[in-house]
Design an enzyme around this catalytic site. Sequence first.
Site, PDB file in Angstrom:
ATOM      1  N   ASN A 377       0.763  -1.342   0.009  1.00 23.35           N
ATOM      2  CA  ASN A 377      -0.071  -0.036   0.007  1.00 23.35           C
ATOM      3  C   ASN A 377       0.809   1.076   0.018  1.00 23.35           C
ATOM      4  OD1 ASN A 377      -2.657   1.274   0.729  1.00 23.35           O
ATOM      5  ND2 ASN A 377      -1.425   2.383   2.001  1.00 23.35           N
ATOM      6  N   GLU A 378       0.500   1.917  -1.124  1.00 22.02           N
ATOM      7  CA  GLU A 378       1.494   3.293  -1.186  1.00 22.02           C
ATOM      8  C   GLU A 378       2.843   3.200  -0.695  1.00 22.02           C
ATOM      9  OE1 GLU A 378      -0.776   6.506   0.906  1.00 22.02           O
ATOM     10  OE2 GLU A 378      -2.255   6.438  -0.136  1.00 22.02           O
ATOM     11  N   ASN A 433      -5.145   4.660  -4.499  1.00 20.51           N
ATOM     12  CA  ASN A 433      -5.785   5.511  -3.375  1.00 20.51           C
ATOM     13  C   ASN A 433      -6.151   6.990  -3.861  1.00 20.51           C
ATOM     14  OD1 ASN A 433      -5.512   2.866  -2.044  1.00 20.51           O
ATOM     15  ND2 ASN A 433      -3.681   3.841  -0.615  1.00 20.51           N
ATOM     16  N   TYR A 439      -7.712  15.819  -0.122  1.00 22.00           N
ATOM     17  CA  TYR A 439      -6.259  16.142  -0.334  1.00 22.00           C
ATOM     18  C   TYR A 439      -6.013  16.936  -1.314  1.00 22.00           C
ATOM     19  CZ  TYR A 439      -5.208  12.782   3.676  1.00 22.00           C
ATOM     20  OH  TYR A 439      -5.196  12.013   4.674  1.00 22.00           O
ATOM     21  N   TRP A 513     -12.617   4.647   2.222  1.00 22.82           N
ATOM     22  CA  TRP A 513     -11.652   4.912   3.242  1.00 22.82           C
ATOM     23  C   TRP A 513     -12.325   5.802   4.411  1.00 22.82           C
ATOM     24  CZ3 TRP A 513      -7.871   2.067   4.540  1.00 22.82           C
ATOM     25  CH2 TRP A 513      -6.992   2.237   5.796  1.00 22.82           C
ATOM     26  N   LYS A 534     -11.872   9.774   8.725  1.00 23.91           N
ATOM     27  CA  LYS A 534     -12.627   9.714   7.551  1.00 23.91           C
ATOM     28  C   LYS A 534     -13.663   8.425   7.604  1.00 23.91           C
ATOM     29  CE  LYS A 534      -8.816  11.409   5.019  1.00 23.91           C
ATOM     30  NZ  LYS A 534      -7.811  11.141   5.811  1.00 23.91           N
TER      31      LYS A 534
HETATM   32  C1  GCU Z   1      -3.622   6.693   2.605  1.00 18.90           C
HETATM   33  C2  GCU Z   1      -3.242   5.549   3.192  1.00 18.90           C
HETATM   34  C3  GCU Z   1      -4.380   5.104   4.694  1.00 18.90           C
HETATM   35  C4  GCU Z   1      -4.446   6.785   5.278  1.00 18.90           C
HETATM   36  C5  GCU Z   1      -5.122   7.512   4.202  1.00 18.90           C
HETATM   37  C6  GCU Z   1      -5.474   8.797   4.880  1.00 18.90           C
HETATM   38  O1  GCU Z   1      -3.404   6.831   1.376  1.00 18.90           O
HETATM   39  O2  GCU Z   1      -3.150   4.147   2.550  1.00 18.90           O
HETATM   40  O3  GCU Z   1      -3.635   4.272   5.541  1.00 18.90           O
HETATM   41  O4  GCU Z   1      -5.056   6.545   6.485  1.00 18.90           O
HETATM   42  O5  GCU Z   1      -4.408   7.508   3.106  1.00 18.90           O
HETATM   43  O6  GCU Z   1      -4.972   9.803   4.395  1.00 18.90           O
HETATM   44  O7  GCU Z   1      -6.558   8.818   5.571  1.00 18.90           O
END
Ligand code: GCU
Length: 662
Positions: A377-378, A433, A439, A513, A534
């Site tokens: 992941n990322e 993602n 963001y 998320w 979130k």
């Molecule tokens: C990401 C990440 C998460 C994180 C989320 C966020 O991209 O994979 O683990 O919590 O972004 O910024 O809320």
Amino acid sequence: MRKVELINDGWTWTSGKPYSDPEPVNLPHTWNGVDGQSGGGDYERMTCTYTKRLQRPEIAPGDTVYIQFRGVNSECEVFLNDESVAKHEGGYSTFNADITPALKMGTNILTVKVSNEPNDRVYPQRADFTFYGGIYRDVYMVILPKDCFEFGPDGGVPLKLSTKVEVREVVDIQLGGSNMISFGILTAATFPKARGDTRITVYEGDKEIAQGRAGTVFEFPNVRLWNGLDDPFLYTVKAELIVASEVVDEVVERCGFRSVEIDPKKGFFLNGKSYPLRGVCRHQDRPEVGNAISKEDQDEDMDIILEMGANTVRLAHYQHDQYFYDLCDEKGLVVWAEIPYISEYLPNGDENALSQMRELVSQNFNHPSIVCWGVSNEITIKAKPIKSVVASHQQLHDFCKKEDPERYTVVACYAMCGSGNPTARVTDLASWNLYYGWYAPLPAKGAFNRIKGASNKLKKPVGLSEYGAEGMPNLHSAKPKRLDNTEEYQCIYHEKHLELMKDYPGCWATHVWNLFDFGSDGRNQGGDPGKNHKGLVTFDRKIKKDAFYLYKAYWSKEPMIHIAGERFKNRVGDILNVKVYTNCKNLSLSVNGKLKENIKLENNQHVHTFSILTDIDKKRNEIIVRSGEMFAAAVFHKVESPDPSYTLNKKNKGNNYSWEKK
Ligand code: GCU
């Protein structure tokens, strides 16, 4: 026969801080239940000691005594009577410590030194969640007889069930017709120790439907499929080990038959039918207990997912409790399972990433709910895709394909990772993602177009592995804006994504998320440090935010009406905007007992805003929205000026959107 005993009670825990005394504890336990969620990124990452007195169990010659740990974060060493018997690195998987050689008569002292201290080898070391230290899942004593089914490799299941579905044409010679029939193909592998013969029995419900030996390929015509939420049917398979006509050991596992295809243009197919995966990501932790959650907590999480109508869950960012994968099998959720190879590449961590993947696959092999193994992941958030990053992805992918050719591999890419990035090329599937509208000040459509573009370029299915926006149930605005943390902005953000989803059938899976707020001690926003908000549901699972009901309106078949903004009680102005989320067609609105409006929603319309001109003199407006027998009610107050408690003031306005430790 094997004996299994839960040994969660009667432990002591000694903090790693100097001069600490042992404290009595029962498992599951963590030492970061409070400081891991309070903000500041300063929770105790240390080495602590757990001990337990164990009476030597009654054992026969040749028996082996194991202590089975279902989750110890993040590395540990196990001792019996001061003799080291096992070491384990990785905080989310099961492992078994053989204590037999060190067992003495009478009382034995079991000691587990557990560390969540930073290091450069064990994933995760950097991520947006708290690494709660402790023995935070169940511990069992397992006694295996001399002749037994051993654990599979890497703490894996002792009875490995490979299932496949084949649709074949069956020709009826007498009647001259032909028919297409689904056959379930099952092969059961066991890991027997010493001698013995294995008897495998397959059950459909209580009914025995077949018997064979380990390795037999069973074929079931007209198999009842594991069919997602509609019919998550499970078969049961029992393996018995027989020595001198006596059954000396027995294990039981469940399995399901289903076929999965994923098409870059048409998306996900379950058992030959289009089944777009629409769901959520889940973190497991809760207030005060961190990851040391109970079965009831997990049942509650599952009920919430089902209430929402999601058909898939991404169990992020690590291996979850077996109990939860079992629930997913039973309830019919399609699962993305993954290891915590996340956010920062550790040049010394390749071996650990592989061992966590080996454990994930071996321990979860039999779950029909799992369709893909997430390798990372990322990971490019910090590292350039240097050769070793790509090589480790390849290694993980190759392992999964060799061990489990029936399932897919997948990667969750960081937004700044382009589709040309070599890490996006390795796995069968890719996902991104993308937080467009949170963001990034970009429209949601851009995110979906990017996914489509990446799929065309990579020539494979691409999905949306994360998207979301912070939403605080106490913060409100009549003019919601990006990054304002209000419940209203969170709603708008998700409305946009939901509107678009149907236009992108190729997007094989979408995962919000996150379903729940979760602990991330380095964060500080929304006036509530230490958490990521979130979630569609609060950390304590007590408040389902408005956005939760938006999803329910889109996805659930259960008729519902929800008035959004109910917590945004005090409103300024003569026009009261009342937003409704529903899956009903006809709505009527009454204000203070008077019927004001009847409306009919369009097909697939789930959001409607009533603009109500309130009576000049009415300070209190009671709203009722009805559809047939069903109704939702809310009260709004007309006020002169905006309620200051709905906005963060300068002092408590946390605006640190970074979870990095400062
Ligand atoms: C990401 C990440 C998460 C994180 C989320 C966020 O991209 O994979 O683990 O919590 O972004 O910024 O809320």
